[in-house]
Design an enzyme around this catalytic site. Structure first.
Site, PDB file in Angstrom:
ATOM      1  N   TYR A  73      -1.634   1.314  10.310  1.00 34.92           N
ATOM      2  CA  TYR A  73      -1.744   0.611   9.033  1.00 34.92           C
ATOM      3  C   TYR A  73      -0.521   0.916   8.173  1.00 34.92           C
ATOM      4  O   TYR A  73       0.086   0.008   7.592  1.00 34.92           O
ATOM      5  CB  TYR A  73      -3.033   1.038   8.323  1.00 34.92           C
ATOM      6  CG  TYR A  73      -3.216   0.433   6.959  1.00 34.92           C
ATOM      7  CD1 TYR A  73      -3.640  -0.891   6.816  1.00 34.92           C
ATOM      8  CD2 TYR A  73      -2.977   1.175   5.809  1.00 34.92           C
ATOM      9  CE1 TYR A  73      -3.813  -1.451   5.557  1.00 34.92           C
ATOM     10  CE2 TYR A  73      -3.148   0.622   4.546  1.00 34.92           C
ATOM     11  CZ  TYR A  73      -3.567  -0.689   4.430  1.00 34.92           C
ATOM     12  OH  TYR A  73      -3.734  -1.242   3.184  1.00 34.92           O
ATOM     13  N   SER A 121       0.841  -1.193   0.000  1.00 33.54           N
ATOM     14  CA  SER A 121       0.000   0.000   0.000  1.00 33.54           C
ATOM     15  C   SER A 121       0.874   1.240   0.000  1.00 33.54           C
ATOM     16  O   SER A 121       1.931   1.273   0.632  1.00 33.54           O
ATOM     17  CB  SER A 121      -0.900   0.027   1.236  1.00 33.54           C
ATOM     18  OG  SER A 121      -1.587   1.257   1.328  1.00 33.54           O
TER      19      SER A 121
END
Length: 171
Positions: free
Chosen positions: A151, A138
């Site tokens: 995250y 990501s």
């Protein structure tokens, strides 16, 4: 015809990859948390031309189960040509800020599970003498953002792990 293990099979990216592979008549082994969604996907992919060799429940946060999942995929398929790690969780940042246990759970699902599965898969591919391991990361791992730094930190760890694993395997 190749053999593919899709881990996190019901994620949007894994579904799209599965559809592409189905169109080529690939044999697929699906691992995902949501049994109902996974089975619906299996039916869809079979209708598109895939051979569904197997389905299995998968919990990223339970690393003790990862070796058995990989072993079952190899037993079922005979060999694995491609393994895609496409699982993850965009957890509640505020909950992670308030509770270290929540932050560690999210980090476990998003990073530690990739280390666990990546190691198992790399060792299998190395012993097999071939194979492709694809890991979904990501852009959140590029830098620490206030809105999702737990995250992001987990995805940064995934990126560094995958880089090192690539360097290990691509001699």
């Amino acid at each position: 015809m190749g053999n593919t293990l899709l881990i996190g099979a019901t994620s949007g990216i894994a579904e799209a990859v599965g559809r592409r592979l189905a169109g080529r008549g690939e044999r697929l082994f699906l691992a995902a948390r949501d049994r109902q969604r996974r089975h619906a996907l299996a039916l869809d992919l079979a209708a598109r031309g895939a051979e569904i060799a197997g389905e299995v429940d998968f919990e990223a946060g339970k690393p003790a189960s990862h070796a058995a999942l990989v072993a079952k995929a190899w037993r079922t398929l005979g060999r694995v040509d491609l393994a895609l790690l496409a699982h993850g969780s965009l957890g509640d940042q505020r909950a992670c800020e308030a509770d270290a246990a929540a932050a560690l759970r999210e980090f476990g699902v998003n990073a530690m599970s990739v280390v666990s599965l990546g190691t198992e898969l790399a060792n299998r591919f190395e012993a097999q003498g071939s194979g492709c391991l694809a890991v979904i990361g990501s852009v959140a791992g590029d830098r620490g953002r206030q809105s999702n730094y737990v995250y992001g930190a987990s995805k940064a760890a995934v990126a560094a792990f995958a880089q090192g694993l690539r360097n290990r395997l691509h001699r």
